[in-house]
Design a protein around this motif. Structure first.
Motif, short mmCIF file in Angstrom:
data_model
loop_
_atom_site.label_atom_id
_atom_site.label_comp_id
_atom_site.label_asym_id
_atom_site.label_seq_id
_atom_site.Cartn_x
_atom_site.Cartn_y
_atom_site.Cartn_z
N LYS A 93 36.02 44.69 88.05
CA LYS A 93 37.15 45.08 88.91
C LYS A 93 38.06 46.09 88.20
CE LYS A 93 40.85 43.21 91.75
NZ LYS A 93 41.56 42.01 92.18
N ALA A 94 38.17 45.97 86.87
CA ALA A 94 39.00 46.88 86.08
C ALA A 94 38.26 48.18 85.76
CB ALA A 94 39.44 46.20 84.79
N GLY A 95 37.00 48.31 86.22
CA GLY A 95 36.26 49.55 86.02
C GLY A 95 35.27 49.55 84.88
N PHE A 96 34.99 48.39 84.30
CA PHE A 96 34.07 48.31 83.17
C PHE A 96 32.76 47.67 83.60
CE2 PHE A 96 38.33 48.38 81.48
CZ PHE A 96 38.25 49.37 80.52
N SER A 97 31.66 48.24 83.14
CA SER A 97 30.33 47.72 83.47
C SER A 97 29.70 47.09 82.24
CB SER A 97 29.42 48.86 83.93
OG SER A 97 29.95 49.46 85.08
N ILE A 98 28.78 46.18 82.48
CA ILE A 98 28.04 45.56 81.38
C ILE A 98 27.26 46.66 80.66
CG2 ILE A 98 26.15 43.99 80.80
CD1 ILE A 98 27.02 42.27 83.21
N ALA A 99 27.40 46.72 79.34
CA ALA A 99 26.67 47.71 78.54
C ALA A 99 25.25 47.24 78.27
CB ALA A 99 27.40 47.96 77.22
N LYS A 100 25.11 45.95 78.01
CA LYS A 100 23.77 45.39 77.83
C LYS A 100 23.84 43.88 78.01
CE LYS A 100 23.85 45.06 72.78
NZ LYS A 100 23.29 45.54 71.52
N LEU A 101 22.71 43.34 78.44
CA LEU A 101 22.59 41.89 78.60
C LEU A 101 22.17 41.29 77.28
CD1 LEU A 101 20.74 41.80 82.03
CD2 LEU A 101 23.17 41.36 81.61
N GLY A 102 22.61 40.08 77.05
CA GLY A 102 22.18 39.37 75.86
C GLY A 102 20.81 38.76 76.06
N SER A 103 20.45 37.84 75.20
CA SER A 103 19.18 37.13 75.29
C SER A 103 19.47 35.70 75.73
CB SER A 103 18.48 37.13 73.93
OG SER A 103 18.28 38.44 73.48
N PRO A 104 19.44 35.44 77.03
CA PRO A 104 19.81 34.10 77.49
C PRO A 104 18.80 33.05 77.03
CG PRO A 104 18.92 35.39 79.30
CD PRO A 104 19.02 36.31 78.12
N THR A 105 19.31 31.89 76.78
CA THR A 105 18.50 30.72 76.46
C THR A 105 18.99 29.60 77.39
OG1 THR A 105 19.96 29.69 74.83
CG2 THR A 105 18.52 31.47 74.03
N PRO A 106 18.33 28.47 77.39
CA PRO A 106 18.85 27.36 78.21
C PRO A 106 20.25 26.91 77.78
CG PRO A 106 16.58 26.93 77.55
CD PRO A 106 17.03 28.15 76.79
N HIS A 107 20.67 27.32 76.59
CA HIS A 107 21.94 26.84 76.04
C HIS A 107 23.01 27.91 75.90
CE1 HIS A 107 19.59 23.30 75.28
NE2 HIS A 107 18.74 24.03 74.56
N ARG A 108 22.70 29.16 76.33
CA ARG A 108 23.65 30.25 76.13
C ARG A 108 23.36 31.41 77.08
NH1 ARG A 108 21.74 31.89 71.65
NH2 ARG A 108 20.62 33.62 72.54
N GLU A 109 24.43 32.03 77.57
CA GLU A 109 24.34 33.31 78.27
C GLU A 109 25.34 34.23 77.62
OE1 GLU A 109 24.07 33.74 82.57
OE2 GLU A 109 24.06 31.55 82.68
N ASN A 110 24.97 35.51 77.47
CA ASN A 110 25.90 36.45 76.85
C ASN A 110 25.69 37.85 77.38
OD1 ASN A 110 23.40 36.33 75.35
ND2 ASN A 110 24.36 37.49 73.71
N VAL A 111 26.77 38.62 77.37
CA VAL A 111 26.75 40.02 77.78
C VAL A 111 27.60 40.82 76.82
CG1 VAL A 111 26.39 39.54 80.25
CG2 VAL A 111 28.72 39.77 79.35
N TYR A 112 27.37 42.13 76.83
CA TYR A 112 28.13 43.04 75.98
C TYR A 112 28.80 44.10 76.85
CZ TYR A 112 25.22 41.10 72.24
OH TYR A 112 24.59 40.25 71.36
N PHE A 113 30.05 44.35 76.55
CA PHE A 113 30.80 45.44 77.17
C PHE A 113 31.25 46.37 76.06
CE2 PHE A 113 31.15 42.34 80.53
CZ PHE A 113 31.32 43.07 81.70
N VAL A 114 31.54 47.62 76.40
CA VAL A 114 32.09 48.57 75.44
C VAL A 114 33.46 48.99 75.96
CG1 VAL A 114 31.79 50.82 74.34
CG2 VAL A 114 29.81 49.35 74.75
N ASP A 115 34.49 48.84 75.12
CA ASP A 115 35.84 49.20 75.55
C ASP A 115 36.03 50.71 75.55
OD1 ASP A 115 36.51 50.06 72.95
OD2 ASP A 115 37.89 48.42 72.56
N VAL A 116 37.21 51.17 75.91
CA VAL A 116 37.46 52.62 76.06
C VAL A 116 37.35 53.40 74.76
CG1 VAL A 116 38.87 52.31 78.13
CG2 VAL A 116 39.97 52.38 75.89
N ASP A 117 37.42 52.72 73.63
CA ASP A 117 37.33 53.40 72.33
C ASP A 117 35.97 53.23 71.68
OD1 ASP A 117 40.07 54.58 71.72
OD2 ASP A 117 40.54 52.56 72.43
N GLY A 118 35.02 52.64 72.40
CA GLY A 118 33.67 52.52 71.88
C GLY A 118 33.39 51.26 71.08
#
Length: 138
Positions: A93-118
């Motif tokens: 909603k603030a204009g940021f997209s997921i940069a890459k998906l993590g490696s989900p497991t049955p015990h974890r989900e994760n994503v990566y974003f990159v802020d405006v300064d990289g």
């Protein structure tokens, strides 16, 4: 022992805050000021809660390290969240997209974003309290 803060040198504090305020809507500006950093004027701001914060200073020059490269420097930093889906919606909603998906497991989900300064920021939601399960990558 715990990590109290991360100090990021940015180009524009207001632009940087758009990312971190979307990620952490319960956090607030804890303090701010101005000064000199080795001969260059800068403004600084602490954004966080009572236990931790992100320090932002606006005297940044040039570009951040190439995230796909092999230069020495910060690869990413990570926060554990209770609701990854809600965080993704706020950042989108603030204009940021997921940069890459993590490696989900049955015990974890994760994503990566990159802020405006990289800076790459990982957000992870754990579905287990067991460290062995949280850190299992098979």
């Amino acid at each position: 022992m715990y990590l109290e803060h991360v100090n990021l040198v940015v180009k524009d504090i207001a632009k940087s805050l758009t990312f971190y305020q979307a990620a952490f809507p319960e956090w607030q500006v804890r303090g701010s000021g101005a000064g000199d950093w080795y001969g260059k004027p800068r403004t600084w701001l602490h954004f966080g809660n009572e236990q931790q914060y992100i320090a932002l200073s606006d005297h940044g020059e040039g570009q951040n390290r190439e995230l796909s490269g092999h230069q020495v420097g910060l690869a990413h930093f990570a926060y554990v969240v209770n609701n990854l889906t809600a965080l993704i919606k706020r950042l989108n909603k603030a204009g940021f997209s997921i940069a890459k998906l993590g490696s989900p497991t049955p015990h974890r989900e994760n994503v990566y974003f990159v802020d405006v300064d990289g800076f790459e920021v990982e957000f992870v939601e754990y579905c287990s309290d067991l460290v062995a399960e949280r850190n299992h990558y098979a």
